[in-house]
Scaffold this active site. Structure first.
Site, PDB file in Angstrom:
ATOM      1  N   CYS A  90       0.867  -1.190   0.000  1.00  0.00           N
ATOM      2  CA  CYS A  90       0.000   0.000   0.000  1.00  0.00           C
ATOM      3  C   CYS A  90       0.892   1.225   0.000  1.00  0.00           C
ATOM      4  O   CYS A  90       1.648   1.452   0.953  1.00  0.00           O
ATOM      5  CB  CYS A  90      -0.929  -0.004   1.201  1.00  0.00           C
ATOM      6  SG  CYS A  90      -2.056   1.416   1.255  1.00  0.00           S
ATOM      7  N   HIS A  92       0.181   4.709  -0.157  1.00  0.00           N
ATOM      8  CA  HIS A  92      -0.091   5.850   0.717  1.00  0.00           C
ATOM      9  C   HIS A  92       0.226   5.499   2.163  1.00  0.00           C
ATOM     10  O   HIS A  92       0.730   6.335   2.925  1.00  0.00           O
ATOM     11  CB  HIS A  92      -1.555   6.307   0.570  1.00  0.00           C
ATOM     12  CG  HIS A  92      -2.495   5.688   1.534  1.00  0.00           C
ATOM     13  ND1 HIS A  92      -3.150   4.492   1.301  1.00  0.00           N
ATOM     14  CD2 HIS A  92      -2.889   6.085   2.780  1.00  0.00           C
ATOM     15  CE1 HIS A  92      -3.899   4.187   2.346  1.00  0.00           C
ATOM     16  NE2 HIS A  92      -3.769   5.129   3.251  1.00  0.00           N
ATOM     17  N   CYS A 253      -3.509   7.252  -4.479  1.00  0.00           N
ATOM     18  CA  CYS A 253      -3.213   5.824  -4.345  1.00  0.00           C
ATOM     19  C   CYS A 253      -1.790   5.525  -4.821  1.00  0.00           C
ATOM     20  O   CYS A 253      -1.482   5.682  -6.002  1.00  0.00           O
ATOM     21  CB  CYS A 253      -4.217   4.957  -5.090  1.00  0.00           C
ATOM     22  SG  CYS A 253      -3.963   3.176  -4.834  1.00  0.00           S
TER      23      CYS A 253
END
Length: 338
Positions: A90, A92, A253
């Protein structure tokens, strides 16, 4: 009856929440973070549900579990949790967690200005800039990212025939560009894009077997990316990313930006080292670049993308999970939908 305590640093990366657990993560077995992710999913997923879903979280919550480094050259390790599951990567949350760990003094990098992070998808190398005691920005180089399928035709329940690309940037993304049946994300509400994003995930999964060529454990579509025109002159493109059944990314994102950088490079739309300003639903931006190129085991061309963004600490929190309480392990309204 069992009662568990968790302590977190709370914050956000370009508008998207990051809840980083610094006290309470379970001990996990495994030589890599990929193995430890598997152990977490098999035995401890209740922690994700309890801290990401209601009543302690919400439909758009995202977070990490901070661990010591697994490999000799790393400074820290991360597991990524959100409402849709425990993710391989991920972006972020990486930017947020690196910023939080540095500002809170929880990590002391071996090389000042650089942080190496073990994650389930591989290893991240990040550079950071300080402004006094605050981390002004983090720029991480992601795992190899690539365009897996191009010009795939999918039958969507609302839009009809859509042509899309499927790219990987730590997670797989069907990327829907502007086309005759889709005029752009700016023409629709977030709620509409969420509903249609769930349908798109299902349609792709029913049509294609999407599998990482070097890691068969990474497979399937759990995200969707609707693109459109930027809302300010300082951005090159805009995207609304949907994750799972309920999450709308407030940031551009990180893994989605990596996937789109890989897609654009493969299509000749982006040069190596050229800055790509990727804008989110709310107008915040990440800057993506192709740092270098590589080739996967099956001969597929890939890139090492970098993603740069900012994060802010908003507070600290202490949570209790008491098995005797109703909804102790969290719930989602989607689970009660007819």
């Amino acid at each position: 009856m069992s009662r568990h305590r968790f302590v977190s640093i709370e914050g956000h990366t370009e508008g998207m929440p990051v809840r980083m657990l610094i006290d309470g993560p379970p001990a996990l077995e495994g030589a890599t973070m990929a193995a430890r992710r598997k152990a977490f999913v098999e035995s401890h997923d209740w922690i994700r549900r309890a801290l990401m879903l209601e009543p302690r979280g919400h439909a758009h919550m995202s977070g990490t579990l901070l661990y010591p480094p697994v490999s000799a050259d790393a400074d820290m390790s991360l597991l990524f949790i959100e409402t849709s599951g425990c993710l391989p990567m991920c972006g972020h949350a990486s930017i947020g967690s690196i910023s939080f760990a540095l500002e809170a003094g929880l990590v002391r990098p071996k090389s000042p200005g650089t942080v190496v992070v073990d994650v389930p998808a591989g290893k991240l190398h990040a550079r950071y800039e300080m402004d006094g005691e605050r981390v002004a920005s983090v720029r991480f180089t992601n795992v190899p990212s690539f365009l897996l399928h191009r010009d795939v035709e999918i039958a969507h329940p609302h839009f009809g025939r859509l042509t899309l690309d499927i790219a990987y940037g730590g997670n797989f993304y069907p990327i829907v560009e502007v086309q005759p049946n889709f005029p752009g994300c700016e023409h629709f509400s977030p709620e509409q894009l969420l509903m249609w994003g769930r349908q798109l995930q299902q349609a792709v999964n029913e049509t294609l077997d999407v599998v990482h060529p070097d890691d068969p454990a990474i497979r399937g579509i759990r995200h969707a990316m609707w693109t459109g025109a930027p809302i300010s002159d300082d951005a090159d493109a805009r995207a609304v990313v949907i994750a799972g059944d309920s999450l709308i990314d407030r940031s551009p994102c990180g893994t989605g930006t990596s996937a789109r950088v890989a897609q654009r490079y493969a299509r000749g739309m982006l040069a190596q080292r050229e800055a790509f300003r990727h804008q989110s639903l709310i107008g915040s931006c990440f800057t993506g670049r192709v740092e270098s190129t590589t080739r996967l085991g099956n001969g597929l061309d890939a890139v090492f993308p970098s993603v740069e963004g900012r994060a802010w600490i908003t507070g600290r929190a202490e949570y209790y999970v008491d098995d005797a309480q109703p909804y102790a392990h969290g719930f989602s309204l989607q689970e009660y939908a007819n």
